[in-house]
Structures are given as structure tokens and as C-alpha cells.
Design a protein around this motif. Sequence first.
Motif, PDB file in Angstrom:
ATOM      1  N   THR A   1      93.660 -49.967  19.767  1.00  7.98           N
ATOM      2  CA  THR A   1      93.272 -49.196  18.582  1.00  7.98           C
ATOM      3  C   THR A   1      93.265 -47.704  18.884  1.00  7.98           C
ATOM      4  OG1 THR A   1      91.895 -51.035  17.827  1.00  7.98           O
ATOM      5  CG2 THR A   1      91.482 -48.876  16.839  1.00  7.98           C
ATOM      6  N   ILE A   2      92.828 -47.342  20.102  1.00  7.17           N
ATOM      7  CA  ILE A   2      92.750 -45.931  20.481  1.00  7.17           C
ATOM      8  C   ILE A   2      94.127 -45.348  20.772  1.00  7.17           C
ATOM      9  CG2 ILE A   2      91.901 -44.321  22.237  1.00  7.17           C
ATOM     10  CD1 ILE A   2      89.467 -46.154  22.559  1.00  7.17           C
ATOM     11  N   VAL A   3      94.939 -46.082  21.547  1.00  6.23           N
ATOM     12  CA  VAL A   3      96.229 -45.557  22.010  1.00  6.23           C
ATOM     13  C   VAL A   3      97.276 -45.571  20.914  1.00  6.23           C
ATOM     14  CG1 VAL A   3      98.122 -45.912  23.640  1.00  6.23           C
ATOM     15  CG2 VAL A   3      95.758 -46.184  24.401  1.00  6.23           C
ATOM     16  N   PHE A   4      97.367 -46.669  20.156  1.00  9.81           N
ATOM     17  CA  PHE A   4      98.415 -46.808  19.148  1.00  9.81           C
ATOM     18  C   PHE A   4      97.960 -46.429  17.741  1.00  9.81           C
ATOM     19  CE2 PHE A   4     100.122 -49.562  22.487  1.00  9.81           C
ATOM     20  CZ  PHE A   4     101.446 -49.151  22.503  1.00  9.81           C
ATOM     21  N   GLY A   5      96.661 -46.374  17.527  1.00  6.64           N
ATOM     22  CA  GLY A   5      96.163 -46.081  16.185  1.00  6.64           C
ATOM     23  C   GLY A   5      95.725 -44.645  16.028  1.00  6.64           C
ATOM     24  N   THR A   6      95.605 -44.223  14.790  1.00  8.24           N
ATOM     25  CA  THR A   6      95.128 -42.861  14.492  1.00  8.24           C
ATOM     26  C   THR A   6      93.987 -42.888  13.481  1.00  8.24           C
ATOM     27  OG1 THR A   6      96.798 -42.639  12.744  1.00  8.24           O
ATOM     28  CG2 THR A   6      97.378 -41.832  14.946  1.00  8.24           C
ATOM     29  N   GLU A   7      93.492 -44.086  13.178  1.00  5.16           N
ATOM     30  CA  GLU A   7      92.448 -44.214  12.169  1.00  5.16           C
ATOM     31  C   GLU A   7      91.075 -43.837  12.729  1.00  5.16           C
ATOM     32  OE1 GLU A   7      93.208 -44.770   9.103  1.00  5.16           O
ATOM     33  OE2 GLU A   7      95.325 -45.075   9.584  1.00  5.16           O
ATOM     34  N   THR A   8      90.860 -44.119  14.032  1.00  3.57           N
ATOM     35  CA  THR A   8      89.571 -43.821  14.633  1.00  3.57           C
ATOM     36  C   THR A   8      89.534 -42.406  15.204  1.00  3.57           C
ATOM     37  OG1 THR A   8      90.238 -44.671  16.803  1.00  3.57           O
ATOM     38  CG2 THR A   8      89.297 -46.247  15.257  1.00  3.57           C
ATOM     39  N   ARG A   9      88.332 -41.926  15.438  1.00  7.78           N
ATOM     40  CA  ARG A   9      88.161 -40.578  15.989  1.00  7.78           C
ATOM     41  C   ARG A   9      88.720 -40.504  17.407  1.00  7.78           C
ATOM     42  NH1 ARG A   9      82.345 -37.428  16.721  1.00  7.78           N
ATOM     43  NH2 ARG A   9      83.218 -35.481  17.578  1.00  7.78           N
ATOM     44  N   LEU A  10      88.450 -41.545  18.214  1.00 11.82           N
ATOM     45  CA  LEU A  10      88.951 -41.559  19.581  1.00 11.82           C
ATOM     46  C   LEU A  10      90.475 -41.656  19.615  1.00 11.82           C
ATOM     47  CD1 LEU A  10      86.369 -43.849  21.433  1.00 11.82           C
ATOM     48  CD2 LEU A  10      86.680 -41.376  21.679  1.00 11.82           C
ATOM     49  N   GLY A  11      91.043 -42.437  18.687  1.00  9.72           N
ATOM     50  CA  GLY A  11      92.496 -42.567  18.630  1.00  9.72           C
ATOM     51  C   GLY A  11      93.163 -41.254  18.286  1.00  9.72           C
ATOM     52  N   ARG A  12      92.595 -40.553  17.331  1.00  9.65           N
ATOM     53  CA  ARG A  12      93.141 -39.246  16.944  1.00  9.65           C
ATOM     54  C   ARG A  12      92.990 -38.239  18.082  1.00  9.65           C
ATOM     55  NH1 ARG A  12      94.333 -37.143  11.933  1.00  9.65           N
ATOM     56  NH2 ARG A  12      94.223 -34.883  11.715  1.00  9.65           N
ATOM     57  N   LEU A  13      91.828 -38.274  18.758  1.00  7.98           N
ATOM     58  CA  LEU A  13      91.574 -37.372  19.879  1.00  7.98           C
ATOM     59  C   LEU A  13      92.538 -37.655  21.031  1.00  7.98           C
ATOM     60  CD1 LEU A  13      89.826 -35.159  21.186  1.00  7.98           C
ATOM     61  CD2 LEU A  13      88.294 -36.987  21.993  1.00  7.98           C
ATOM     62  N   PHE A  14      92.784 -38.932  21.297  1.00  6.14           N
ATOM     63  CA  PHE A  14      93.708 -39.318  22.379  1.00  6.14           C
ATOM     64  C   PHE A  14      95.097 -38.754  22.128  1.00  6.14           C
ATOM     65  CE2 PHE A  14      97.008 -42.174  23.956  1.00  6.14           C
ATOM     66  CZ  PHE A  14      96.683 -42.250  25.302  1.00  6.14           C
ATOM     67  N   ASP A  15      95.598 -38.903  20.918  1.00  8.46           N
ATOM     68  CA  ASP A  15      96.944 -38.428  20.595  1.00  8.46           C
ATOM     69  C   ASP A  15      97.033 -36.915  20.621  1.00  8.46           C
ATOM     70  OD1 ASP A  15      98.171 -40.871  20.373  1.00  8.46           O
ATOM     71  OD2 ASP A  15      97.756 -41.091  18.248  1.00  8.46           O
ATOM     72  N   LEU A  16      95.993 -36.239  20.129  1.00  6.57           N
ATOM     73  CA  LEU A  16      96.013 -34.773  20.125  1.00  6.57           C
ATOM     74  C   LEU A  16      95.980 -34.220  21.552  1.00  6.57           C
ATOM     75  CD1 LEU A  16      93.637 -33.948  17.132  1.00  6.57           C
ATOM     76  CD2 LEU A  16      96.113 -33.652  17.237  1.00  6.57           C
ATOM     77  N   VAL A  17      95.156 -34.811  22.416  1.00  6.60           N
ATOM     78  CA  VAL A  17      95.109 -34.386  23.820  1.00  6.60           C
ATOM     79  C   VAL A  17      96.456 -34.636  24.480  1.00  6.60           C
ATOM     80  CG1 VAL A  17      94.088 -34.875  26.077  1.00  6.60           C
ATOM     81  CG2 VAL A  17      92.628 -34.697  24.066  1.00  6.60           C
ATOM     82  N   LEU A  18      97.051 -35.798  24.159  1.00  6.07           N
ATOM     83  CA  LEU A  18      98.359 -36.141  24.724  1.00  6.07           C
ATOM     84  C   LEU A  18      99.417 -35.135  24.315  1.00  6.07           C
ATOM     85  CD1 LEU A  18     100.102 -38.173  26.303  1.00  6.07           C
ATOM     86  CD2 LEU A  18     100.429 -39.420  24.152  1.00  6.07           C
ATOM     87  N   LEU A  19      99.390 -34.702  23.063  1.00  8.12           N
ATOM     88  CA  LEU A  19     100.366 -33.727  22.584  1.00  8.12           C
ATOM     89  C   LEU A  19     100.220 -32.393  23.307  1.00  8.12           C
ATOM     90  CD1 LEU A  19     100.393 -34.346  18.717  1.00  8.12           C
ATOM     91  CD2 LEU A  19     102.120 -34.996  20.385  1.00  8.12           C
ATOM     92  N   TRP A  20      98.983 -31.967  23.548  1.00 12.34           N
ATOM     93  CA  TRP A  20      98.766 -30.711  24.265  1.00 12.34           C
ATOM     94  C   TRP A  20      99.234 -30.813  25.710  1.00 12.34           C
ATOM     95  CZ3 TRP A  20      98.315 -26.229  22.186  1.00 12.34           C
ATOM     96  CH2 TRP A  20      97.717 -26.078  20.937  1.00 12.34           C
ATOM     97  N   VAL A  21      99.029 -31.972  26.331  1.00 12.82           N
ATOM     98  CA  VAL A  21      99.498 -32.183  27.701  1.00 12.82           C
ATOM     99  C   VAL A  21     101.023 -32.155  27.743  1.00 12.82           C
ATOM    100  CG1 VAL A  21      99.565 -33.795  29.645  1.00 12.82           C
ATOM    101  CG2 VAL A  21      97.451 -33.489  28.354  1.00 12.82           C
ATOM    102  N   ILE A  22     101.665 -32.757  26.738  1.00 11.21           N
ATOM    103  CA  ILE A  22     103.128 -32.744  26.666  1.00 11.21           C
ATOM    104  C   ILE A  22     103.639 -31.314  26.515  1.00 11.21           C
ATOM    105  CG2 ILE A  22     105.120 -33.442  25.270  1.00 11.21           C
ATOM    106  CD1 ILE A  22     103.530 -35.978  24.535  1.00 11.21           C
ATOM    107  N   LEU A  23     103.005 -30.543  25.639  1.00 11.56           N
ATOM    108  CA  LEU A  23     103.391 -29.138  25.459  1.00 11.56           C
ATOM    109  C   LEU A  23     103.245 -28.361  26.760  1.00 11.56           C
ATOM    110  CD1 LEU A  23     101.864 -28.224  21.968  1.00 11.56           C
ATOM    111  CD2 LEU A  23     104.282 -28.161  22.607  1.00 11.56           C
ATOM    112  N   PHE A  24     102.162 -28.619  27.481  1.00 10.31           N
ATOM    113  CA  PHE A  24     101.933 -27.937  28.758  1.00 10.31           C
ATOM    114  C   PHE A  24     103.014 -28.296  29.776  1.00 10.31           C
ATOM    115  CE2 PHE A  24      99.920 -28.028  33.016  1.00 10.31           C
ATOM    116  CZ  PHE A  24      99.717 -26.656  33.171  1.00 10.31           C
TER     117      PHE A  24
END
Length: 268
Positions: free
Chosen positions: A10-33
Motif C-alpha cells: 500500500t505504501i510503495v505502490f499506492g498514493t492514497e495513504t499519507r505514507l505512500g505519498r510521502l514515500f513517492d515524493l521522497v523517492l522523486l527527490w532522491v532520483i532528481l539528486f
Amino acid sequence: MNKIRKELHTIVFGTETRLGRLFDLVLLWVILFSILVVMLESVPQLNQEYKEIFFWIEWILTVVFTLEYILRIWISERKTKYIFSFWGIIDLLSILPTYLSILLTGYHYLIIVRIFRLLRVFRILKLVRFNNEAQSLINALKSSMYKIGVFLVAVLAIVTFMGALMYVVESNDEGFTSIPQSIYWAIVTVTTVGYGDMVPESVLGKIISSFAMIIGYAIIAVPTGIVTVGISKASNVTKTCPNCEHSNPEEAKFCNECGQSLLESQQV
């Protein structure tokens, strides 16, 4: 264990939960870095001064992405489906170059492919309109695939003929040393790129070159028209909501206006 995998899914593949959204946003910033690090590393002055730092940052990020890839496989309900999906292939390609650099020098720069992982931003920010438009474009390209294929074969025949003809006319002058080399000239000329590394000298060669330039403009217009017609047809195919009568894209499962299920209306 199943409960943990379900929560992680739910966290890794989903975006409905707060943790899921946070996981993806952090991942995007790491990718940009990571992409920024690769770009800076390619600058000779910076690479010479901070080579060791870039090396360790790159490997740390690669290990992080590798663990994330393994995690996605572990928590996937259908592992094979994820591995061979678009996102699965992109996730794999984003970590392979670093490992390949152990055997082949310079291949680690290919990790710039990680930029395609940023496409997840459309899913994270719930930009449904962009997803629908992208799907319409894909459908248009699919419907035009055979026409474009026939067109490309025709273009290939034209440039092959013109290249062979130019080889006969120009002989060994000005770089026309072989038919493949002359075909390269024909492709560059017909596509109106015109590098200027091969220039015909004879009158007949210039006439053929002029003809290639003229048909180049017509060739550019053809695929544009084919795709445009395909997009027009794809955009005209819609589903009407039985509740509010709003027109929705063909692939829509729910009405974009009121949220009514469109699958039920199809079954009826």
C-alpha cells in the motif's frame, strides 16, 4: 508476514495513504539528486576534484535503488507482471549501468535513464487529465502504426535508391566512397538536417540533391498528418455517463464529473 507485505504494498505502490505519498515524493527527490550528481560528474573540472565523492554517492544511491527494486518485487502480488511492466523495466535499467561500469568504463553515465522514473509524478499528483491525454496519444500511435510502417519502408526505399544513384554520379568524390556512405548522405539530406560533410560537385549530383531536399519537406508532413488523424479519431471516442451525461475518455472507468461507474453502464 502477509500483513507486513500488504502494508508495504500500500505504501510503495499506492498514493492514497499519507505514507505512500510521502514515500513517492521522497523517492522523486532522491532520483532528481542522483541525476544531478551524474550531470555534475560529467563536468571535467568537477570530476577531477570530487571524483571520489561522486563515486561513493553514486554507489550509495545505486544500493538504495537496488533495495527498492528488490522490495517492489517481494511485495508484488504478481511478481512477473511487475518485472516485465514499463515501470519494472525502467527501475531495473536505472540500476544496471552502475554495475556494468565495473566491467565497462563510462557506462555508469547511462543511469541518466532514471529521469524516466520521474514520470511517476503524474500518478502521485493524481494528474488524471495528463494520463488520459497520454493514453489518447498512445491509442492514436497504435492505430497509425501500420500506416507509419508502410511510410517508413517507402522512405527507406527512396533513400537507398538516391544513395546508390548519388554513388554512381559522384563516384569517389567528396566522401561518396560507398553506397552505405551515400545512403547516409541521402538520409541527412531528405530529413533536411544537412550536416554538410558530404557535398555533390557535379551538376547532375546537385540536381539529385535539390530533388532530395524538396521531397524531404513532403516526407516530414506525411507522418504528422497520419498521427493527427489518429489523435482526432481517438479523441472522438468517448463514454457518456448515464448519471450526468458527461463525455469521458474511452478508457475511463469512472465519470470525471460525478464519479459514477461507467463499467455498470457498459454491462447494461
